[in-house]
Design a protein around this motif. Structure first.
Motif, PDB file in Angstrom:
ATOM      1  N   MET A 104      34.623  38.615  30.472  1.00  0.00           N
ATOM      2  CA  MET A 104      34.860  37.926  31.739  1.00  0.00           C
ATOM      3  C   MET A 104      33.567  37.342  32.270  1.00  0.00           C
ATOM      4  SD  MET A 104      37.412  40.273  33.991  1.00  0.00           S
ATOM      5  CE  MET A 104      38.890  40.956  33.250  1.00  0.00           C
ATOM      6  N   ALA A 105      33.731  36.222  32.949  1.00  0.00           N
ATOM      7  CA  ALA A 105      32.657  35.606  33.719  1.00  0.00           C
ATOM      8  C   ALA A 105      33.287  35.174  35.037  1.00  0.00           C
ATOM      9  CB  ALA A 105      32.077  34.406  32.987  1.00  0.00           C
ATOM     10  N   PRO A 139      42.016  33.303  50.564  1.00  0.00           N
ATOM     11  CA  PRO A 139      41.466  33.229  49.205  1.00  0.00           C
ATOM     12  C   PRO A 139      42.185  34.226  48.279  1.00  0.00           C
ATOM     13  CG  PRO A 139      39.739  33.720  50.813  1.00  0.00           C
ATOM     14  CD  PRO A 139      41.043  33.750  51.537  1.00  0.00           C
ATOM     15  N   ALA A 140      42.334  33.829  47.035  1.00  0.00           N
ATOM     16  CA  ALA A 140      42.886  34.705  45.999  1.00  0.00           C
ATOM     17  C   ALA A 140      41.849  34.795  44.895  1.00  0.00           C
ATOM     18  CB  ALA A 140      44.188  34.126  45.450  1.00  0.00           C
ATOM     19  N   LEU A 141      41.851  35.879  44.153  1.00  0.00           N
ATOM     20  CA  LEU A 141      40.963  35.980  42.993  1.00  0.00           C
ATOM     21  C   LEU A 141      41.809  35.655  41.775  1.00  0.00           C
ATOM     22  CD1 LEU A 141      38.317  36.518  41.641  1.00  0.00           C
ATOM     23  CD2 LEU A 141      38.732  38.947  41.823  1.00  0.00           C
ATOM     24  N   LEU A 142      41.597  34.465  41.216  1.00  0.00           N
ATOM     25  CA  LEU A 142      42.338  34.013  40.049  1.00  0.00           C
ATOM     26  C   LEU A 142      41.627  34.466  38.786  1.00  0.00           C
ATOM     27  CD1 LEU A 142      43.007  30.302  41.086  1.00  0.00           C
ATOM     28  CD2 LEU A 142      44.530  32.263  41.360  1.00  0.00           C
ATOM     29  N   TYR A 143      42.374  34.922  37.809  1.00  0.00           N
ATOM     30  CA  TYR A 143      41.863  35.255  36.480  1.00  0.00           C
ATOM     31  C   TYR A 143      42.522  34.268  35.528  1.00  0.00           C
ATOM     32  CZ  TYR A 143      40.026  39.661  38.261  1.00  0.00           C
ATOM     33  OH  TYR A 143      39.313  40.611  38.941  1.00  0.00           O
ATOM     34  N   LEU A 144      41.723  33.354  34.986  1.00  0.00           N
ATOM     35  CA  LEU A 144      42.245  32.303  34.117  1.00  0.00           C
ATOM     36  C   LEU A 144      41.775  32.515  32.688  1.00  0.00           C
ATOM     37  CD1 LEU A 144      41.507  29.240  36.429  1.00  0.00           C
ATOM     38  CD2 LEU A 144      43.651  30.504  36.205  1.00  0.00           C
ATOM     39  N   GLU A 145      42.712  32.403  31.759  1.00  0.00           N
ATOM     40  CA  GLU A 145      42.366  32.544  30.344  1.00  0.00           C
ATOM     41  C   GLU A 145      41.498  31.370  29.907  1.00  0.00           C
ATOM     42  OE1 GLU A 145      44.656  33.664  26.273  1.00  0.00           O
ATOM     43  OE2 GLU A 145      45.620  32.175  27.545  1.00  0.00           O
ATOM     44  N   GLN A 146      40.428  31.695  29.225  1.00  0.00           N
ATOM     45  CA  GLN A 146      39.502  30.687  28.703  1.00  0.00           C
ATOM     46  C   GLN A 146      39.128  31.104  27.283  1.00  0.00           C
ATOM     47  OE1 GLN A 146      38.192  27.665  30.084  1.00  0.00           O
ATOM     48  NE2 GLN A 146      37.852  27.633  27.919  1.00  0.00           N
ATOM     49  N   PRO A 147      39.763  30.513  26.262  1.00  0.00           N
ATOM     50  CA  PRO A 147      39.529  30.961  24.886  1.00  0.00           C
ATOM     51  C   PRO A 147      38.060  30.962  24.452  1.00  0.00           C
ATOM     52  CG  PRO A 147      41.405  29.490  24.978  1.00  0.00           C
ATOM     53  CD  PRO A 147      40.757  29.446  26.340  1.00  0.00           C
ATOM     54  N   ASP A 148      37.284  29.947  24.834  1.00  0.00           N
ATOM     55  CA  ASP A 148      35.878  29.883  24.436  1.00  0.00           C
ATOM     56  C   ASP A 148      35.016  30.033  25.687  1.00  0.00           C
ATOM     57  OD1 ASP A 148      33.369  29.405  23.400  1.00  0.00           O
ATOM     58  OD2 ASP A 148      33.953  27.607  22.303  1.00  0.00           O
ATOM     59  N   THR A 162      35.998  32.820  44.521  1.00  0.00           N
ATOM     60  CA  THR A 162      35.589  33.304  43.209  1.00  0.00           C
ATOM     61  C   THR A 162      36.755  33.167  42.241  1.00  0.00           C
ATOM     62  OG1 THR A 162      34.025  34.863  44.172  1.00  0.00           O
ATOM     63  CG2 THR A 162      34.746  35.323  41.924  1.00  0.00           C
ATOM     64  N   VAL A 163      36.460  32.695  41.020  1.00  0.00           N
ATOM     65  CA  VAL A 163      37.448  32.533  39.958  1.00  0.00           C
ATOM     66  C   VAL A 163      36.908  33.246  38.723  1.00  0.00           C
ATOM     67  CG1 VAL A 163      38.670  30.887  38.467  1.00  0.00           C
ATOM     68  CG2 VAL A 163      38.212  30.301  40.864  1.00  0.00           C
ATOM     69  N   ALA A 164      37.738  34.082  38.111  1.00  0.00           N
ATOM     70  CA  ALA A 164      37.357  34.768  36.885  1.00  0.00           C
ATOM     71  C   ALA A 164      37.863  33.978  35.687  1.00  0.00           C
ATOM     72  CB  ALA A 164      37.949  36.180  36.851  1.00  0.00           C
ATOM     73  N   LEU A 165      37.019  33.859  34.666  1.00  0.00           N
ATOM     74  CA  LEU A 165      37.432  33.272  33.399  1.00  0.00           C
ATOM     75  C   LEU A 165      37.425  34.396  32.373  1.00  0.00           C
ATOM     76  CD1 LEU A 165      35.347  29.983  33.516  1.00  0.00           C
ATOM     77  CD2 LEU A 165      37.700  30.360  34.250  1.00  0.00           C
ATOM     78  N   VAL A 166      38.517  34.516  31.633  1.00  0.00           N
ATOM     79  CA  VAL A 166      38.727  35.664  30.743  1.00  0.00           C
ATOM     80  C   VAL A 166      38.962  35.177  29.311  1.00  0.00           C
ATOM     81  CG1 VAL A 166      40.133  37.707  30.308  1.00  0.00           C
ATOM     82  CG2 VAL A 166      39.817  36.889  32.659  1.00  0.00           C
ATOM     83  N   SER A 167      38.289  35.830  28.378  1.00  0.00           N
ATOM     84  CA  SER A 167      38.455  35.511  26.965  1.00  0.00           C
ATOM     85  C   SER A 167      38.731  36.801  26.217  1.00  0.00           C
ATOM     86  CB  SER A 167      37.175  34.861  26.436  1.00  0.00           C
ATOM     87  OG  SER A 167      37.302  34.557  25.074  1.00  0.00           O
TER      88      SER A 167
END
Length: 125
Positions: free
Chosen positions: A103-104, A55-64, A113-118
């Protein structure tokens, strides 16, 4: 140096492909079912879903971020941690100056787990 690829664990490749297709709003670039590999494009970086990868912890950009979390929650995605303010960037050392980083964290179809970052303008700006 530049990151060219990130591998993410996929226990069930078909299920993981469907999850990331919905999350990213894109179809895979390539799929090699027999080898257990599926590739997506993340703005020039390949996301590899791979059977047997750790597993990797990805941080993905999410504008909204708030809208995305509501949509994902409505679709039955497990929210590990709701949106929260992580940091305000006074300068451009770790992000655009004058922005707040929110972040969420969600759980993907494979239990990763996946992080969404704005990044939004800082309050008062």
């Amino acid at each position: 140096m530049k990151v060219i690829q990130i591998a993410q664990r996929a226990v069930d490749l078909e299920r993981a492909t469907a999850f990331y297709s919905r999350l990213l709003g894109a179809e895979p670039l390539a799929s090699f079912e027999q080898s257990g590999l599926v590739f997506f494009d993340l703005g020039g970086v390949r996301l590899l879903l791979e059977r047997g990868a750790p597993p990797a912890l990805l941080y993905l950009e999410q504008p909204d971020l708030h809208t995305a979390i509501s949509r994902l929650e409505g679709a039955g995605v497990k929210i590990v941690a709701p949106p929260q303010l992580i940091f305000t960037h006074p300068d451009a050392t770790l992000g655009p100056a004058g922005t707040e980083e929110w972040m969420a964290f969600i759980e993907d179809s494979e239990g990763n787990t996946v992080a969404l970052v704005s990044r939004t303008p800082a309050a008062g700006d």
